[in-house]
Design a protein around this motif. Structure first.
Motif, PDB file in Angstrom:
ATOM      1  N   PRO A 113       5.676   9.694  -0.539  1.00 43.28           N
ATOM      2  CA  PRO A 113       4.954   8.419  -0.427  1.00 43.28           C
ATOM      3  C   PRO A 113       5.494   7.568   0.720  1.00 43.28           C
ATOM      4  O   PRO A 113       6.703   7.483   0.935  1.00 43.28           O
ATOM      5  CB  PRO A 113       5.218   7.746  -1.783  1.00 43.28           C
ATOM      6  CG  PRO A 113       5.558   8.861  -2.711  1.00 43.28           C
ATOM      7  CD  PRO A 113       6.285   9.879  -1.872  1.00 43.28           C
ATOM      8  N   LYS A 114       4.556   6.944   1.456  1.00 46.14           N
ATOM      9  CA  LYS A 114       4.915   5.996   2.506  1.00 46.14           C
ATOM     10  C   LYS A 114       4.465   4.608   2.053  1.00 46.14           C
ATOM     11  O   LYS A 114       3.431   4.469   1.409  1.00 46.14           O
ATOM     12  CB  LYS A 114       4.251   6.371   3.831  1.00 46.14           C
ATOM     13  CG  LYS A 114       4.673   7.729   4.370  1.00 46.14           C
ATOM     14  CD  LYS A 114       3.964   8.061   5.680  1.00 46.14           C
ATOM     15  CE  LYS A 114       4.407   7.142   6.797  1.00 46.14           C
ATOM     16  NZ  LYS A 114       3.774   7.545   8.095  1.00 46.14           N
ATOM     17  N   PHE A 115       5.245   3.605   2.398  1.00 44.99           N
ATOM     18  CA  PHE A 115       4.996   2.253   1.908  1.00 44.99           C
ATOM     19  C   PHE A 115       4.647   1.330   3.075  1.00 44.99           C
ATOM     20  O   PHE A 115       5.285   1.360   4.120  1.00 44.99           O
ATOM     21  CB  PHE A 115       6.236   1.714   1.193  1.00 44.99           C
ATOM     22  CG  PHE A 115       6.638   2.521  -0.005  1.00 44.99           C
ATOM     23  CD1 PHE A 115       6.260   2.125  -1.280  1.00 44.99           C
ATOM     24  CD2 PHE A 115       7.389   3.672   0.119  1.00 44.99           C
ATOM     25  CE1 PHE A 115       6.627   2.864  -2.390  1.00 44.99           C
ATOM     26  CE2 PHE A 115       7.766   4.424  -0.979  1.00 44.99           C
ATOM     27  CZ  PHE A 115       7.378   4.015  -2.241  1.00 44.99           C
ATOM     28  N   TYR A 116       3.638   0.474   2.843  1.00 46.06           N
ATOM     29  CA  TYR A 116       3.246  -0.532   3.831  1.00 46.06           C
ATOM     30  C   TYR A 116       3.046  -1.852   3.107  1.00 46.06           C
ATOM     31  O   TYR A 116       2.717  -1.879   1.915  1.00 46.06           O
ATOM     32  CB  TYR A 116       1.948  -0.124   4.533  1.00 46.06           C
ATOM     33  CG  TYR A 116       2.019   1.204   5.233  1.00 46.06           C
ATOM     34  CD1 TYR A 116       2.392   1.291   6.565  1.00 46.06           C
ATOM     35  CD2 TYR A 116       1.727   2.384   4.549  1.00 46.06           C
ATOM     36  CE1 TYR A 116       2.472   2.519   7.207  1.00 46.06           C
ATOM     37  CE2 TYR A 116       1.810   3.616   5.186  1.00 46.06           C
ATOM     38  CZ  TYR A 116       2.181   3.675   6.512  1.00 46.06           C
ATOM     39  OH  TYR A 116       2.258   4.889   7.142  1.00 46.06           O
TER      40      TYR A 116
ATOM     41  N   ILE B 213       0.865  -1.177   0.000  1.00 44.52           N
ATOM     42  CA  ILE B 213       0.000   0.000   0.000  1.00 44.52           C
ATOM     43  C   ILE B 213       0.898   1.222   0.000  1.00 44.52           C
ATOM     44  O   ILE B 213       1.795   1.337   0.835  1.00 44.52           O
ATOM     45  CB  ILE B 213      -0.912   0.019   1.235  1.00 44.52           C
ATOM     46  CG1 ILE B 213      -1.839  -1.207   1.239  1.00 44.52           C
ATOM     47  CG2 ILE B 213      -1.742   1.305   1.273  1.00 44.52           C
ATOM     48  CD1 ILE B 213      -2.634  -1.351   2.521  1.00 44.52           C
ATOM     49  N   ILE B 214       0.668   2.112  -0.944  1.00 44.55           N
ATOM     50  CA  ILE B 214       1.453   3.344  -1.062  1.00 44.55           C
ATOM     51  C   ILE B 214       0.530   4.494  -0.693  1.00 44.55           C
ATOM     52  O   ILE B 214      -0.523   4.679  -1.283  1.00 44.55           O
ATOM     53  CB  ILE B 214       2.000   3.525  -2.490  1.00 44.55           C
ATOM     54  CG1 ILE B 214       2.768   2.272  -2.923  1.00 44.55           C
ATOM     55  CG2 ILE B 214       2.899   4.763  -2.561  1.00 44.55           C
ATOM     56  CD1 ILE B 214       3.093   2.260  -4.401  1.00 44.55           C
ATOM     57  N   ARG B 215       0.943   5.261   0.289  1.00 46.65           N
ATOM     58  CA  ARG B 215       0.084   6.300   0.842  1.00 46.65           C
ATOM     59  C   ARG B 215       0.865   7.601   0.965  1.00 46.65           C
ATOM     60  O   ARG B 215       2.058   7.606   1.261  1.00 46.65           O
ATOM     61  CB  ARG B 215      -0.432   5.862   2.218  1.00 46.65           C
ATOM     62  CG  ARG B 215      -1.260   6.916   2.950  1.00 46.65           C
ATOM     63  CD  ARG B 215      -1.967   6.285   4.127  1.00 46.65           C
ATOM     64  NE  ARG B 215      -2.917   5.277   3.664  1.00 46.65           N
ATOM     65  CZ  ARG B 215      -3.609   4.482   4.475  1.00 46.65           C
ATOM     66  NH1 ARG B 215      -3.447   4.559   5.771  1.00 46.65           N
ATOM     67  NH2 ARG B 215      -4.452   3.610   3.964  1.00 46.65           N
ATOM     68  N   ARG B 216       0.204   8.687   0.744  1.00 45.34           N
ATOM     69  CA  ARG B 216       0.847   9.988   0.910  1.00 45.34           C
ATOM     70  C   ARG B 216       1.229  10.196   2.358  1.00 45.34           C
ATOM     71  O   ARG B 216       0.440   9.987   3.273  1.00 45.34           O
ATOM     72  CB  ARG B 216      -0.110  11.091   0.479  1.00 45.34           C
ATOM     73  CG  ARG B 216       0.427  12.478   0.784  1.00 45.34           C
ATOM     74  CD  ARG B 216      -0.641  13.517   0.529  1.00 45.34           C
ATOM     75  NE  ARG B 216      -0.209  14.825   1.005  1.00 45.34           N
ATOM     76  CZ  ARG B 216      -0.933  15.918   0.892  1.00 45.34           C
ATOM     77  NH1 ARG B 216      -2.104  15.866   0.341  1.00 45.34           N
ATOM     78  NH2 ARG B 216      -0.490  17.068   1.351  1.00 45.34           N
TER      79      ARG B 216
ATOM     80  N   TYR C 100      -7.291   7.849  -2.176  1.00 43.31           N
ATOM     81  CA  TYR C 100      -6.149   7.999  -3.074  1.00 43.31           C
ATOM     82  C   TYR C 100      -4.991   7.063  -2.748  1.00 43.31           C
ATOM     83  O   TYR C 100      -3.884   7.244  -3.249  1.00 43.31           O
ATOM     84  CB  TYR C 100      -5.673   9.456  -3.126  1.00 43.31           C
ATOM     85  CG  TYR C 100      -6.718  10.394  -3.664  1.00 43.31           C
ATOM     86  CD1 TYR C 100      -6.859  10.606  -5.030  1.00 43.31           C
ATOM     87  CD2 TYR C 100      -7.598  11.036  -2.803  1.00 43.31           C
ATOM     88  CE1 TYR C 100      -7.841  11.452  -5.523  1.00 43.31           C
ATOM     89  CE2 TYR C 100      -8.587  11.878  -3.291  1.00 43.31           C
ATOM     90  CZ  TYR C 100      -8.705  12.079  -4.649  1.00 43.31           C
ATOM     91  OH  TYR C 100      -9.686  12.905  -5.130  1.00 43.31           O
ATOM     92  N   ASP C 101      -5.232   6.051  -1.919  1.00 47.57           N
ATOM     93  CA  ASP C 101      -4.214   5.026  -1.717  1.00 47.57           C
ATOM     94  C   ASP C 101      -3.925   4.315  -3.030  1.00 47.57           C
ATOM     95  O   ASP C 101      -4.791   4.192  -3.911  1.00 47.57           O
ATOM     96  CB  ASP C 101      -4.684   3.992  -0.698  1.00 47.57           C
ATOM     97  CG  ASP C 101      -4.345   4.381   0.732  1.00 47.57           C
ATOM     98  OD1 ASP C 101      -3.735   5.455   0.927  1.00 47.57           O
ATOM     99  OD2 ASP C 101      -4.688   3.624   1.652  1.00 47.57           O
ATOM    100  N   VAL C 102      -2.698   3.819  -3.156  1.00 48.42           N
ATOM    101  CA  VAL C 102      -2.304   2.997  -4.292  1.00 48.42           C
ATOM    102  C   VAL C 102      -1.972   1.604  -3.765  1.00 48.42           C
ATOM    103  O   VAL C 102      -1.119   1.452  -2.889  1.00 48.42           O
ATOM    104  CB  VAL C 102      -1.073   3.588  -5.020  1.00 48.42           C
ATOM    105  CG1 VAL C 102      -0.663   2.688  -6.187  1.00 48.42           C
ATOM    106  CG2 VAL C 102      -1.376   4.994  -5.518  1.00 48.42           C
ATOM    107  N   VAL C 103      -2.673   0.593  -4.272  1.00 53.23           N
ATOM    108  CA  VAL C 103      -2.396  -0.801  -3.923  1.00 53.23           C
ATOM    109  C   VAL C 103      -1.592  -1.400  -5.070  1.00 53.23           C
ATOM    110  O   VAL C 103      -2.006  -1.314  -6.240  1.00 53.23           O
ATOM    111  CB  VAL C 103      -3.698  -1.592  -3.704  1.00 53.23           C
ATOM    112  CG1 VAL C 103      -3.393  -3.063  -3.446  1.00 53.23           C
ATOM    113  CG2 VAL C 103      -4.496  -0.995  -2.556  1.00 53.23           C
ATOM    114  N   TYR C 104      -0.457  -2.002  -4.755  1.00 53.89           N
ATOM    115  CA  TYR C 104       0.401  -2.553  -5.814  1.00 53.89           C
ATOM    116  C   TYR C 104       0.768  -3.996  -5.491  1.00 53.89           C
ATOM    117  O   TYR C 104       1.217  -4.301  -4.379  1.00 53.89           O
ATOM    118  CB  TYR C 104       1.665  -1.712  -5.985  1.00 53.89           C
ATOM    119  CG  TYR C 104       2.481  -2.131  -7.190  1.00 53.89           C
ATOM    120  CD1 TYR C 104       2.033  -1.844  -8.474  1.00 53.89           C
ATOM    121  CD2 TYR C 104       3.676  -2.829  -7.038  1.00 53.89           C
ATOM    122  CE1 TYR C 104       2.763  -2.247  -9.585  1.00 53.89           C
ATOM    123  CE2 TYR C 104       4.411  -3.217  -8.143  1.00 53.89           C
ATOM    124  CZ  TYR C 104       3.948  -2.930  -9.425  1.00 53.89           C
ATOM    125  OH  TYR C 104       4.661  -3.327 -10.517  1.00 53.89           O
ATOM    126  N   VAL C 105       0.560  -4.869  -6.463  1.00 50.28           N
ATOM    127  CA  VAL C 105       0.887  -6.290  -6.325  1.00 50.28           C
ATOM    128  C   VAL C 105       2.078  -6.583  -7.231  1.00 50.28           C
ATOM    129  O   VAL C 105       1.919  -6.673  -8.457  1.00 50.28           O
ATOM    130  CB  VAL C 105      -0.314  -7.172  -6.717  1.00 50.28           C
ATOM    131  CG1 VAL C 105       0.027  -8.647  -6.511  1.00 50.28           C
ATOM    132  CG2 VAL C 105      -1.553  -6.791  -5.913  1.00 50.28           C
TER     133      VAL C 105
END
Length: 207
Positions: free
Chosen positions: A136-139, A127-130, A161-166
């Motif tokens: 950007p902060k990464f979880y 999960i990439i979050r402002r 506006y979260d970005v979910v990346y697989v």
């Protein structure tokens, strides 16, 4: 089933503020981009991130400076649409619009058609979050923990506006995605403001 979490007001929501004894003070207000609202009596009150009962308490206190024992209600008349993004090894990557309570991680993955394949790096989803200063902060969350109930709390509620990346090949691919592709989805300024409010308490920050 556990109870649904209370809805928290967000930027763009339209609210009806109504008074039982003083209907002339009834107003319809919109939550501004800074997360505040303004009425004819209370010129600046925080609304974003507050539940309806919390906002009623705040406004009752503020109106109490002008009225004796104000009795008011707040109704969310219209919910603001928000966006989130899903990329990487999913069937239908892209931008998605949601109205109402924010989706959980598994709901967002389902909206994107599910995973195309199992990922490496211990099957992690990111999960990439402002963060502060638009950085950007990464979880990370382990996919197996979500799917097999090993850690149901990992199915966190996403923020707007979260970005979910697989990724296919681990964390290095995530940073490459941010550098090369993220700004195609999200403007440089990210264009929004919100408080995380503990939404990532069950995911692991990437150092």
């Amino acid at each position: 089933m556990s109870q649904l979490t209370p809805y928290r007001i967000q930027v763009g929501d339209v609210l009806d503020v109504k008074f039982i004894a003083d209907p002339e003070l009834n107003e319809e207000v919109t939550v501004r981009p800074d997360g505040h609202i303004s009425t004819s009596v209370v010129h600046d009150a925080v609304a974003d991130g507050r539940t309806v009962p919390q906002l009623i308490d705040d406004l009752s206190r503020d109106y109490g400076h002008e009225l004796k024992n104000p009795r008011l209600s707040v109704v969310v008349k219209a919910f603001a649409p928000t966006k989130f993004y899903v990329g990487g090894e999913v069937t239908n990557p892209g931008e998605f619009v949601n109205v109402g309570p924010n989706l959980t991680l598994t709901q967002a993955l389902a909206r994107a058609g599910g995973l195309k394949m199992m990922t490496s790096d211990e099957d992690k989803i990111f999960i990439i979050r402002r963060g502060p200063g638009n950085v950007p902060k990464f979880y990370s969350v382990r996919y197996q923990d979500l799917m097999w109930g090993k850690n149901a709390a990992s199915d966190v509620q996403l923020a707007p506006y979260d970005v979910v990346y697989v990724p296919r090949a681990g964390v290095a691919e995530v940073y490459k995605f941010v550098d090369q592709y993220l700004l195609q989805f999200v403007p440089v300024s990210w264009g929004f403001s919100y408080v995380t409010g503990g939404a990532t308490s069950n995911v692991t920050p990437i150092k």
